[in-house]
Every structure is written in C-alpha cells, then in structure tokens.
Design a protein around this motif. Structure first.
Motif, mmCIF file in Angstrom:
data_model
loop_
_atom_site.group_PDB
_atom_site.id
_atom_site.type_symbol
_atom_site.label_atom_id
_atom_site.label_comp_id
_atom_site.label_asym_id
_atom_site.label_seq_id
_atom_site.Cartn_x
_atom_site.Cartn_y
_atom_site.Cartn_z
ATOM 1 N N MET A 63 0.834 -1.211 0.000
ATOM 2 C CA MET A 63 0.000 0.000 0.000
ATOM 3 C C MET A 63 0.864 1.255 0.000
ATOM 4 O O MET A 63 0.565 2.234 -0.685
ATOM 5 C CB MET A 63 -0.926 0.008 1.221
ATOM 6 C CG MET A 63 -1.966 -1.089 1.238
ATOM 7 S SD MET A 63 -3.104 -1.073 -0.169
ATOM 8 C CE MET A 63 -3.784 0.571 -0.060
ATOM 9 N N HIS A 64 1.965 1.228 0.775
ATOM 10 C CA HIS A 64 2.889 2.365 0.788
ATOM 11 C C HIS A 64 3.524 2.543 -0.597
ATOM 12 O O HIS A 64 3.595 3.660 -1.123
ATOM 13 C CB HIS A 64 3.988 2.149 1.832
ATOM 14 C CG HIS A 64 3.512 2.223 3.257
ATOM 15 N ND1 HIS A 64 2.669 1.284 3.801
ATOM 16 C CD2 HIS A 64 3.765 3.126 4.244
ATOM 17 C CE1 HIS A 64 2.424 1.600 5.077
ATOM 18 N NE2 HIS A 64 3.064 2.711 5.371
ATOM 19 N N PRO A 86 -9.232 -3.558 -3.410
ATOM 20 C CA PRO A 86 -9.716 -2.924 -4.643
ATOM 21 C C PRO A 86 -8.960 -1.642 -4.968
ATOM 22 O O PRO A 86 -8.844 -1.255 -6.121
ATOM 23 C CB PRO A 86 -11.193 -2.620 -4.331
ATOM 24 C CG PRO A 86 -11.555 -3.572 -3.249
ATOM 25 C CD PRO A 86 -10.320 -3.772 -2.437
ATOM 26 N N GLU A 87 -8.423 -1.010 -3.918
ATOM 27 C CA GLU A 87 -7.695 0.248 -4.096
ATOM 28 C C GLU A 87 -6.478 0.083 -5.008
ATOM 29 O O GLU A 87 -6.048 1.025 -5.665
ATOM 30 C CB GLU A 87 -7.239 0.722 -2.709
ATOM 31 C CG GLU A 87 -6.850 2.180 -2.630
ATOM 32 C CD GLU A 87 -6.618 2.610 -1.192
ATOM 33 O OE1 GLU A 87 -5.953 3.627 -1.002
ATOM 34 O OE2 GLU A 87 -7.111 1.929 -0.272
ATOM 35 N N LEU A 88 -5.931 -1.141 -5.072
ATOM 36 C CA LEU A 88 -4.676 -1.376 -5.801
ATOM 37 C C LEU A 88 -4.883 -1.765 -7.257
ATOM 38 O O LEU A 88 -3.917 -1.931 -7.988
ATOM 39 C CB LEU A 88 -3.872 -2.475 -5.104
ATOM 40 C CG LEU A 88 -3.422 -2.183 -3.671
ATOM 41 C CD1 LEU A 88 -2.718 -3.397 -3.087
ATOM 42 C CD2 LEU A 88 -2.501 -0.975 -3.628
ATOM 43 N N ILE A 89 -6.132 -1.931 -7.694
ATOM 44 C CA ILE A 89 -6.396 -2.422 -9.046
ATOM 45 C C ILE A 89 -5.829 -1.505 -10.115
ATOM 46 O O ILE A 89 -5.431 -1.927 -11.196
ATOM 47 C CB ILE A 89 -7.920 -2.641 -9.264
ATOM 48 C CG1 ILE A 89 -8.174 -3.538 -10.487
ATOM 49 C CG2 ILE A 89 -8.664 -1.330 -9.394
ATOM 50 C CD1 ILE A 89 -7.791 -4.964 -10.299
ATOM 51 N N ASP A 90 -5.739 -0.196 -9.787
ATOM 52 C CA ASP A 90 -5.223 0.786 -10.743
ATOM 53 C C ASP A 90 -3.750 0.544 -11.076
ATOM 54 O O ASP A 90 -3.247 1.034 -12.086
ATOM 55 C CB ASP A 90 -5.415 2.199 -10.158
ATOM 56 C CG ASP A 90 -4.952 3.278 -11.113
ATOM 57 O OD1 ASP A 90 -5.383 3.252 -12.281
ATOM 58 O OD2 ASP A 90 -4.157 4.140 -10.707
ATOM 59 N N THR A 91 -3.045 -0.218 -10.242
ATOM 60 C CA THR A 91 -1.644 -0.570 -10.514
ATOM 61 C C THR A 91 -1.498 -1.133 -11.927
ATOM 62 O O THR A 91 -0.568 -0.784 -12.668
ATOM 63 C CB THR A 91 -1.154 -1.629 -9.490
ATOM 64 O OG1 THR A 91 -1.253 -1.076 -8.186
ATOM 65 C CG2 THR A 91 0.282 -2.044 -9.762
ATOM 66 N N LEU A 151 5.462 0.503 -8.517
ATOM 67 C CA LEU A 151 4.247 -0.224 -8.884
ATOM 68 C C LEU A 151 4.550 -1.692 -9.203
ATOM 69 O O LEU A 151 3.726 -2.569 -8.953
ATOM 70 C CB LEU A 151 3.564 0.461 -10.071
ATOM 71 C CG LEU A 151 2.972 1.853 -9.757
ATOM 72 C CD1 LEU A 151 2.396 2.484 -11.011
ATOM 73 C CD2 LEU A 151 1.910 1.764 -8.669
ATOM 74 N N LYS A 152 5.731 -1.953 -9.729
ATOM 75 C CA LYS A 152 6.130 -3.349 -9.970
ATOM 76 C C LYS A 152 6.322 -4.096 -8.643
ATOM 77 O O LYS A 152 6.050 -5.286 -8.546
ATOM 78 C CB LYS A 152 7.416 -3.395 -10.798
ATOM 79 C CG LYS A 152 7.179 -3.060 -12.277
ATOM 80 C CD LYS A 152 8.470 -2.880 -13.047
ATOM 81 C CE LYS A 152 9.150 -4.171 -13.340
ATOM 82 N NZ LYS A 152 10.330 -4.001 -14.233
ATOM 83 N N LYS A 153 6.776 -3.369 -7.611
ATOM 84 C CA LYS A 153 6.906 -3.981 -6.278
ATOM 85 C C LYS A 153 5.525 -4.352 -5.732
ATOM 86 O O LYS A 153 5.357 -5.369 -5.063
ATOM 87 C CB LYS A 153 7.622 -3.015 -5.330
ATOM 88 C CG LYS A 153 9.106 -2.840 -5.660
ATOM 89 C CD LYS A 153 9.772 -1.827 -4.763
ATOM 90 C CE LYS A 153 10.081 -2.403 -3.401
ATOM 91 N NZ LYS A 153 10.907 -1.490 -2.580
ATOM 92 N N VAL A 154 4.538 -3.496 -6.022
ATOM 93 C CA VAL A 154 3.150 -3.800 -5.621
ATOM 94 C C VAL A 154 2.701 -5.095 -6.292
ATOM 95 O O VAL A 154 2.126 -5.984 -5.658
ATOM 96 C CB VAL A 154 2.189 -2.651 -5.988
ATOM 97 C CG1 VAL A 154 0.745 -3.033 -5.678
ATOM 98 C CG2 VAL A 154 2.571 -1.371 -5.247
ATOM 99 N N ASP A 155 2.966 -5.210 -7.588
ATOM 100 C CA ASP A 155 2.567 -6.412 -8.334
ATOM 101 C C ASP A 155 3.226 -7.664 -7.763
ATOM 102 O O ASP A 155 2.585 -8.717 -7.655
ATOM 103 C CB ASP A 155 2.955 -6.257 -9.809
ATOM 104 C CG ASP A 155 2.839 -7.569 -10.570
ATOM 105 O OD1 ASP A 155 1.708 -8.042 -10.738
ATOM 106 O OD2 ASP A 155 3.887 -8.122 -10.954
ATOM 107 N N THR A 156 4.497 -7.557 -7.378
ATOM 108 C CA THR A 156 5.208 -8.713 -6.801
ATOM 109 C C THR A 156 4.494 -9.208 -5.553
ATOM 110 O O THR A 156 4.287 -10.416 -5.368
ATOM 111 C CB THR A 156 6.661 -8.320 -6.438
ATOM 112 O OG1 THR A 156 7.334 -7.898 -7.634
ATOM 113 C CG2 THR A 156 7.410 -9.501 -5.836
ATOM 114 N N VAL A 157 4.086 -8.277 -4.689
ATOM 115 C CA VAL A 157 3.374 -8.654 -3.459
ATOM 116 C C VAL A 157 2.030 -9.299 -3.786
ATOM 117 O O VAL A 157 1.665 -10.327 -3.220
ATOM 118 C CB VAL A 157 3.157 -7.416 -2.551
ATOM 119 C CG1 VAL A 157 2.202 -7.745 -1.407
ATOM 120 C CG2 VAL A 157 4.490 -6.930 -2.010
#
Length: 566
Positions: free
Chosen positions: A279-280, A316-321, A301-307
């Motif tokens: 989230m951070h 749902p907040e992260l779908i925009d990634t 954003l790629k780090k978000v995808d890895t998680v």
C-alpha cells in the motif's frame, strides 16, 4: 483498513523467540497457579497477552479451575482467552465453537457473542470477508440483546473496517464517526487503544472520501494523542495517512517523504506485513508518476505487483496498478510485459470477484476483463508467430505490424466511441430537465411522511436551482441542516427519487453544470482542468476527471477539444 493484519502477524513473528526465553518460567509457574483466584489469573493473562507462552499458561490454569467448579461462563472465558492468543486460525475457531456449544442456551454480556466476534476477526485476517461480515453481524445481535454497548460499538467499528476494505467508503466513514463520537460522549477516550484506532480510521475515511481538510484535522489530532501514550504503531499509520492526504492534495514530494518514513517503520517492525508495505509503495509509485518520474513510478508499482502475486488477498484500491503498468508497456511496445501484467490483472480480478461478489459495490475498472483476455490471446499468438520465423527481420516486421494494427484499431475504436458520446452530450437539451422533473414527481411508497417528503423534494429543487451543489464542502449532514430535516430522510429521498446515493447525486449535478458552462461559455473553455474542477465544486482535478468520465464516457479535455473544433 489495510494494516489491520499487523496485530496478528506480530504474534507469528515473536512466537519462537518467546518460547525459548520463557522455558524456565513454564517449569516454575504451575504450582503457584493453583492458589490464584479467577480475577488474579484473568489479570495475569491480560498483562501477558502479547507473550503467547506466558498467556497460554494463565489461560489454561483459568480453564482448569473453571472446569473444576463447573462454572459454564468461566469455562467459556477460558476458551476465549485461549482463542485470543492462537496463531492457528483452525484452533482459534475450534475454541470459539466450544464457547458457542456450551452457552447457546444460556447467554450473558460476553457469551456466546465473544465467540462470533473472534471468528469474525480470524476470517478477516485471512481475507474471508463474507464469512467475517456474517460473524460480526451475529455477534452484534448478541451484544445488542444483552445491552453490551461498548462491544456493540466495537463490532460496528469492525463492520466499518470491512466496508472500507470492500470499497464502501461513505458508509464506512459514517460508522467511524459514530464510533469516535460514542467514545467521546461516554468519556471513554482514556481507552487509548480504541480511541487512537478510531482517530486513525476517521483520517483514513475522510481521505478516501476526498474530504482532505477534515482528514488532516484528525491526522494531527491522532498524532498528538499517540505521542502522549507512545503508541508508535498507530503514530506511524497516521504518518502513512498523512502521505495519502498530501498525495490527494497534489503535494507529491511531501507525500513521498511521509510515505517513505511510514514504510521504513513498517519494514523494521513487521517485515512480513507485505500487503501493508505494498500500500505504501502504491502511493509512492503514483506520486512519482504524477511528478513525471516514470522510472521511479514503475519501479514502485512493480513492487506492488510482486506482493499481489504472492498473496491470496487483495485490496480494490490497488487495481489501478495494472492500468498504469499495462499502458506503460504498451507504449514501449513490450509485448511480453503486456502479457505478464494482463495475467496479473486477471488473477487479481478473480480474487476480487471471489471475495467481494456478495458485499462490495461495482468496482469501476479501466479495462474490461473480456477485452483483456482477447488482447492477451492476440499478443500470445503474435509471439508464437514470431518464434516460427527464421528471419530476424521478418520477426521484427511481424511484431511491429501486429502491434501497430492493434494500436491503430484500438485508437480508431476509442475515437469513434468518444465521438458518439460527445454527439450524445450535445443532443441533450432542456427536454431532459422536463423528463427528470416528471421522474421526480413519480409517487413512491417510502418510510417518510408525505408532508415531509413533498417539502424535501421542493427544497432539493431549490438547492439545485440555486447551485448549492457547487459548495466543495457540502455533505449530507450539512445539507440536512440547511433543509431543516435529518440525514436519514434526506438519504431515503435522494436514493428513491434521484435513483443514486448522495455523493453520486452531487457529482452528477456538478458535471452537468460544468458541461452546460463549457457548451455555453467559450471563455470557460480557456480555463485549466484544475480551475474548471474547482469552479464545479471539486477539490482536485483527478476526482473531477474521473467523475466526468464515469458520467459521460469521455474526459473533460476531449470534450473541450471537440467543442473548440466545432
């Protein structure tokens, strides 16, 4: 809230260390426990609750004593203590079921409601939101039935957290307000664990509902309160909320600074809370992207995808990634990464459908799942075709041709779609107002007295006619006061006669007003999007553009450009 799992995972992290540190204590304690009273054992349990080995000794001693005197409710208390300190969801749920089994025909203020609350918590930690919601509802019924007001308030707060997680931000915010107000009215602000979490929840709720000034007030208030009692966990969560607040205010460098500080604390204290760290990274990445530092934005954003690929839970907040990553690699003509992030999106989408299908409202997405599957298949087919080519030159030409056709076809399709939507907007005239008026006058059977219903409808017409919706700080509670009614009646009237919730009702009025001004006032088209947004009552251009697109199907910049062409 996204960091609720912190408190469960801390127990997992510390478990093995505590075991070795307290081995001698386990050998010594047994004899001295027999002479302790129930109250003494209970007090010792709560004093050592964060130390699972010690707490387990006191819980078992309490349960053994309760079974000896055959006290049903004290036996249930013993099961509750053991459930609270379990790192295994299965064992915790077994203890909860034991409480239900022995107290289902005899209830008091604690049981069996405590068991349903425990089950709700463990389901929530595991991302089983539907099960968690049902357990919280059952626990709430018992709390209300037995007059346990504090537990009832806490359970409503838990339900608010669920609603927040599921994207129902407005409803969650109202419940957060209700919880904090309950603590203040009942002079329970000295219960720092509850009060500080309530302040954090309010700051998060106001941020997510784009009430940024209110969010800032509660962030600062929460920081003061957490510093008083040295609550470093909630303090750093508030620093995280401050970063989000600054992001929405378009103060991106300051946002990145706050988010990095909060992230560093989270990594140091709870490195296994990968979803919290994601989230951070999401907001840090979005901030860099807004500053046009694309490499840093994509990196985070790629780090978000890895998680997300390593987790079975999702926000749902992260779908925009994935909207950003797919578009980025499309612009680079990087077919492999396009396929990779389309697959990641589809996986996340399936988790959303599984966890949110019953409770969450429709989530607006930049891409439709069906279209992405078709695009993915075309891209894979193009790669297979490339591999079959002998000549490197032919491979390159094939890729470029396919991607070009896809790009041109997609661009042409979007342009035609936008043109149709633009033409439809120009066709709308005063007849629409007459139709809306007739729809408003339609009779409905609702739980609002007829006289009050008519007065509220007349007042709403006056509110719309006098452009009251342009006030950027308008809320349902403020409008209720202006119309001399209550929020419940006003909400029912708007939902029934306007066929939408309060926020969507206000946003639609603003967008329609903005469209009319842009059509009728050429000078207004010379303003920046940010200025047009503020004129329409929006706090920032991003929310305005998204609302404009949601209602019209095109972006305001495109609408203005087409008006100028005509």
């Amino acid at each position: 809230m996204k960091n609720c799992r912190v408190y469960a995972t801390n127990r997992l992290l510390c478990y093995s260390i505590i075991f070795f540190l307290n081995f001698n204590f386990v050998l010594i304690a047994q004899d001295s426990l027999k002479t302790k009273s129930f109250e003494q054992l209970k007090e010792k349990f709560y004093q050592n609750e964060n130390d699972s080995i010690r707490a387990n000794i006191y819980a078992k001693a309490y349960l053994k004593k309760a079974k000896k005197v055959k006290d049903t409710f004290k036996i249930a208390d013993g099961f509750l203590f053991l459930a609270r300190i379990q790192t295994s969801e299965t064992i915790a749920l077994q203890y909860a079921d034991s409480i239900i089994a022995i107290t289902k025909t005899r209830i008091n203020k604690r049981h069996p409601g405590s068991a349903y609350a425990i089950k709700g918590n463990y389901h929530f930690y595991e991302g089983n939101y539907i099960e968690a919601f049902n357990e919280y509802l059952t626990a709430s019924k018992y709390a209300k039935k037995t007059g346990n007001k504090l537990r009832y308030a806490i359970l409503k707060f838990n339900i608010a957290i669920l609603k927040d997680e599921l994207g129902e931000k407005e409803e969650a915010l109202e419940l957060y307000k209700e919880f904090v107000n309950y603590l203040i009215v009942n002079k329970l602000t000295n219960k720092h664990s509850l009060y500080n979490r309530g302040l954090y929840a309010l700051s998060d709720g106001y941020n997510q509902n784009q009430k940024l000034d209110s969010a800032a007030i509660y962030i600062n208030k929460g920081i003061i309160e957490t510093l008083k009692v040295k609550d470093s966990v909630i303090y750093n969560l508030l620093v995280y909320q401050s970063g989000i607040n600054l992001y929405f205010k378009e103060k991106y460098y300051q946002a990145i600074d706050s988010l990095n500080k909060a992230k560093a604390y989270l990594i140091k204290t709870n490195p296994i809370d990968t979803m919290g760290i994601a989230m951070h990274d999401y907001y840090i990445g979005k901030s860099w992207y807004q500053l046009n530092n694309i490499p840093k934005g994509i990196y985070h954003l790629k780090k978000v995808d890895t998680v997300l690929n390593q987790s079975n839970s999702f926000s749902p907040e992260l779908i925009d990634t994935y909207s950003v990553l797919i578009d980025h690699y499309k612009s680079k003509n990087d077919t492999k990464n396009q396929i990779k992030y389309i697959e990641s999106f589809l996986r996340s989408d399936s988790i959303l459908k599984s966890n949110y299908k019953v409770l969450s409202k429709k989530i607006a997405r930049e891409y439709e799942t069906k279209d992405l599957i078709e695009e993915k298949e075309k891209l894979i087919a193009s790669l297979e075709k490339q591999n079959s080519k002998v000549s490197t030159q032919n491979i390159v030409i094939s890729i470029l041709l396919i991607l070009s056709l896809l790009g041109v076809g997609y661009y042409y399709y979007r342009q035609q779609l936008y043109k149709k939507r633009f033409a439809k907007l120009l066709e709308k005239n005063s007849n629409n107002k007459e139709q809306d008026k007739l729809k408003t006058q339609k009779s409905y059977e609702i739980e609002v007295p007829d006289e009050i219903r008519k007065r509220i409808l007349n007042d709403l017409e006056s509110f719309e006619r006098n452009y009251g919706f342009l006030n950027p700080k308008i809320s349902i509670s403020e409008l209720s006061k202006e119309l001399n009614t209550n929020s419940k009646y006003l909400s029912i009237i708007i939902n029934t006669y306007k066929q939408k919730g309060f926020k969507n009702y206000i946003n639609q009025l603003r967008i329609v007003h903005s469209i009319n001004r842009l059509k009728e006032e050429p000078k207004h088209r010379k303003y920046t999007i940010k200025a047009i947004a503020r004129e329409a009552g929006f706090n920032n251009s991003e929310v305005f553009s998204k609302s404009f697109y949601k209602i019209t199907g095109i972006y305001p910049s495109y609408f203005i450009k087409q008006l100028e062409k005509r």
